[in-house]
Design a protein around this motif. Structure first.
Motif, short mmCIF file in Angstrom:
data_model
loop_
_atom_site.label_atom_id
_atom_site.label_comp_id
_atom_site.label_asym_id
_atom_site.label_seq_id
_atom_site.Cartn_x
_atom_site.Cartn_y
_atom_site.Cartn_z
N GLY A 79 0.82 -1.21 0.00
CA GLY A 79 0.00 0.00 0.00
C GLY A 79 0.85 1.25 0.00
N LEU A 80 0.15 2.37 -0.17
CA LEU A 80 0.80 3.67 -0.22
C LEU A 80 -0.16 4.69 0.38
CD1 LEU A 80 3.47 4.69 -1.42
CD2 LEU A 80 2.26 5.12 -3.53
N GLN A 104 -9.92 8.10 -6.95
CA GLN A 104 -10.93 8.09 -5.88
C GLN A 104 -11.66 6.73 -5.86
OE1 GLN A 104 -11.80 11.48 -4.31
NE2 GLN A 104 -12.44 10.05 -2.71
N ALA A 105 -11.91 6.19 -7.04
CA ALA A 105 -12.65 4.92 -7.13
C ALA A 105 -11.83 3.75 -6.58
CB ALA A 105 -13.01 4.67 -8.60
N LEU A 106 -10.52 3.89 -6.53
CA LEU A 106 -9.65 2.79 -6.08
C LEU A 106 -9.15 3.00 -4.64
CD1 LEU A 106 -7.49 2.80 -9.32
CD2 LEU A 106 -9.06 0.96 -8.65
N ALA A 107 -9.41 4.20 -4.12
CA ALA A 107 -8.81 4.57 -2.83
C ALA A 107 -9.68 4.19 -1.65
CB ALA A 107 -8.58 6.08 -2.81
N HIS A 138 -3.51 1.05 -3.27
CA HIS A 138 -2.58 -0.03 -3.58
C HIS A 138 -1.57 0.56 -4.56
CE1 HIS A 138 -0.83 -3.79 -4.75
NE2 HIS A 138 -1.56 -4.42 -3.86
N ARG A 139 -0.29 0.31 -4.34
CA ARG A 139 0.73 0.91 -5.20
C ARG A 139 0.50 0.54 -6.66
NH1 ARG A 139 5.67 2.31 -2.14
NH2 ARG A 139 6.63 2.59 -4.13
N ALA A 140 0.11 -0.70 -6.90
CA ALA A 140 -0.09 -1.15 -8.28
C ALA A 140 -1.23 -0.37 -8.94
CB ALA A 140 -0.38 -2.65 -8.31
N ASP A 141 -2.25 0.00 -8.16
CA ASP A 141 -3.37 0.78 -8.72
C ASP A 141 -2.90 2.17 -9.14
OD1 ASP A 141 -5.19 -1.26 -8.30
OD2 ASP A 141 -5.95 -0.47 -6.40
N LEU A 142 -2.15 2.83 -8.25
CA LEU A 142 -1.67 4.19 -8.59
C LEU A 142 -0.75 4.13 -9.80
CD1 LEU A 142 -1.22 7.20 -8.12
CD2 LEU A 142 0.49 6.64 -6.39
N GLY A 158 7.70 9.50 1.07
CA GLY A 158 8.68 9.34 -0.01
C GLY A 158 8.07 9.52 -1.38
N ALA A 159 6.99 8.80 -1.64
CA ALA A 159 6.33 8.91 -2.95
C ALA A 159 5.66 10.28 -3.08
CB ALA A 159 5.32 7.79 -3.12
#
Ligand SMILES: Cc1cc2nc3c(=O)[nH]c(=O)nc-3n(C[C@H](O)[C@H](O)[C@H](O)COP(=O)(O)OP(=O)(O)OC[C@H]3O[C@@H](n4cnc5c(N)ncnc54)[C@H](O)[C@@H]3O)c2cc1C
Length: 394
Positions: free
Chosen positions: A45-46, A66-69, A107-111, A305-306
């Motif tokens: 996650g992030l 927003q839809a993934l968060a 999720h990092r992969a989503d972003l 960091g990100a």
């Protein structure tokens, strides 16, 4: 003005892709060279705080993200055994109202996927399997050398190639990052696999020599955990490897039932050695600049960091739209370095707090924070305002 037309970016991480998108939206031709053979991110996650979500919103990504968060309701620090709250600061709608932007858990992969898709729609060329090696500067251009012998020419080269950046090495000479005496275990667990209820918070469980962070990702379908443990040495050559989950459970065995219950449901986890670098003497040289972990890697104890890489990307793109390359890179470093250095220091200081350094004194510091939250909340708020209230898009 020497108009920037062609931009080369080393690294298709979150920082590199955000820069690519911002520059392509500003009309530049952008090529991103990524060493990996497939685009993607690790299964973790992030936290994307409002200072970073403002940038992603300015780049037109709010609807998709927003839809993934998941929006956490509180940022909390709890005692590793009793579960007592040392801090419980409202996030959710309160943070959105205060900072005029949402606090997201993604999720990092989503972003990463949303950024990559937006880059491709904006005409960015992403070259996979293209490790960068070094570069040469000429009067009005920069030539990048790839490991396969190919070269690429552009007006500017941005090194967004992470903590072991080859571009940084070429700019400043070889120097290993410093192992910070801590390792982080990361994993995600489907909510359906959990026998314990996890609160909808960005929660740090603080204990002697260790801490564990939990929060929801994937719109609330999964729980992300980051468990940090102090270690004198890191023996592995690799800086990321699959972890032994039984070791992780053993390390946190006498913690609160919500922690042990969560780790009981974990099936796998990766371990990262946590590395950092002291402030670099410079981030740029003529037509070459650095961004994100390539120039300011930090301990993840502020979850920034990100977020800093995302802020960097926006400022750099704006400067390159307004000035010639050397001036833009000089301005960019002058704007960004004081803030990222301060946040590096704040992140390092949190290690002592979360790990109760100093025994009784360590616990007393958390108690003092608890008291300050009750009687002088402005002290805590002003620290958060400095980080989350910043708006590079304004
Ligand atoms: C345990 C942990 C938890 C964290 N949690 C958070 C959080 O909640 N919020 C937050 O904001 N930050 C968090 N961070 C920090 C965040 O992950 C990093 O700061 C962020 O990923 C940096 O992005 P970047 O694009 O600068 O670098 P990277 O993500 O490292 O991307 C660099 C890219 O460059 C590529 N690359 C490397 N070398 C080459 C080469 N020679 N040629 C071509 N390509 C190359 C890599 O493959 C990669 O794709 C966390 C970090 C850790 C370790």
């Amino acid at each position: 003005m020497d108009q920037v037309k062609q931009v080369i970016i080393a690294g298709a991480g979150i920082g590199g892709l955000t820069a690519a998108l911002a520059l392509a939206q500003g009309g530049r031709q952008v090529v991103v060279c990524e060493q990996a053979t497939q685009l993607g991110e690790v299964g973790a996650g992030l936290q994307i705080s409002p200072n970073a979500s403002k940038v992603l919103r300015a780049l037109g990504l709010q609807g998709r993200l927003q839809a993934l968060a998941f929006e956490p309701q509180y940022a909390s620090i709890r005692d590793y055994r009793s579960g007592e709250y040392y801090l419980r600061a409202p996030l959710g709608k309160a943070a959105e109202f205060r900072y005029r932007a949402p606090y997201w858990h993604l999720h990092r992969a989503d972003l990463h996927a949303v950024l990559a898709e937006a880059c491709q729609s904006a005409g960015v060329s992403i070259r996979l399997n293209s490790p960068v090696m070094s570069y040469q500067q000429e009067a009005d251009k920069v030539v990048l050398q790839l490991a396969n012998g190919e070269t690429l020419t552009g007006d500017v080269l941005i090194g967004a190639d992470g903590i072991r950046s080859k571009i940084r090495e070429h700019l400043l000479g070889p120097e290993q990052p410093t192992f910070m005496g801590q390792v982080a275990w990361r994993g995600v667990i489907p909510v359906d696999d959990l026998a314990v209820a996890i609160k909808p918070e960005a929660c740090v469980w603080a204990g002697p020599g260790k801490h564990l962070v939990t929060y929801y990702v994937s719109g609330g379908k999964q729980v992300n955990f980051v468990a940090v443990e102090e270690k004198a040495v890191w023996r592995s050559e690799s800086w990321r490897e699959e972890g032994d989950i039984s070791h992780l459970r053993h390390a946190f065995a006498d913690w609160h039932p919500q922690v042990t219950g969560l780790l009981d449901a974990a099936k796998s986890s990766f371990i990262w050695s946590l590395n950092a670098r002291a402030e670099l003497s410079k981030w740029h040289d003529n037509r070459v600049g650095l961004l994100g972990d390539a120039c300011h890697p930090m301990l993840p104890f502020m979850a920034q960091g990100a977020a800093m890489a995302i802020e960097d990307a926006y400022v750099l793109a704006k400067q390159l739209g307004e000035h010639d390359v050397p001036t833009a890179l000089m301005n960019y470093e002058a704007i960004r370095k004081p803030r990222t250095t301060k946040i590096q220091q704040m992140s390092a200081a949190n290690a002592g707090l979360y790990h109760m350094h100093g025994g009784v004194l360590g616990k007393a510091k958390l108690k003092a924070m608890q008291l300050a939250t009750a009687v002088a909340p402005k002290i805590i708020q002003s620290k958060l305002d400095f980080v989350y209230g910043h708006d590079v898009t304004s």
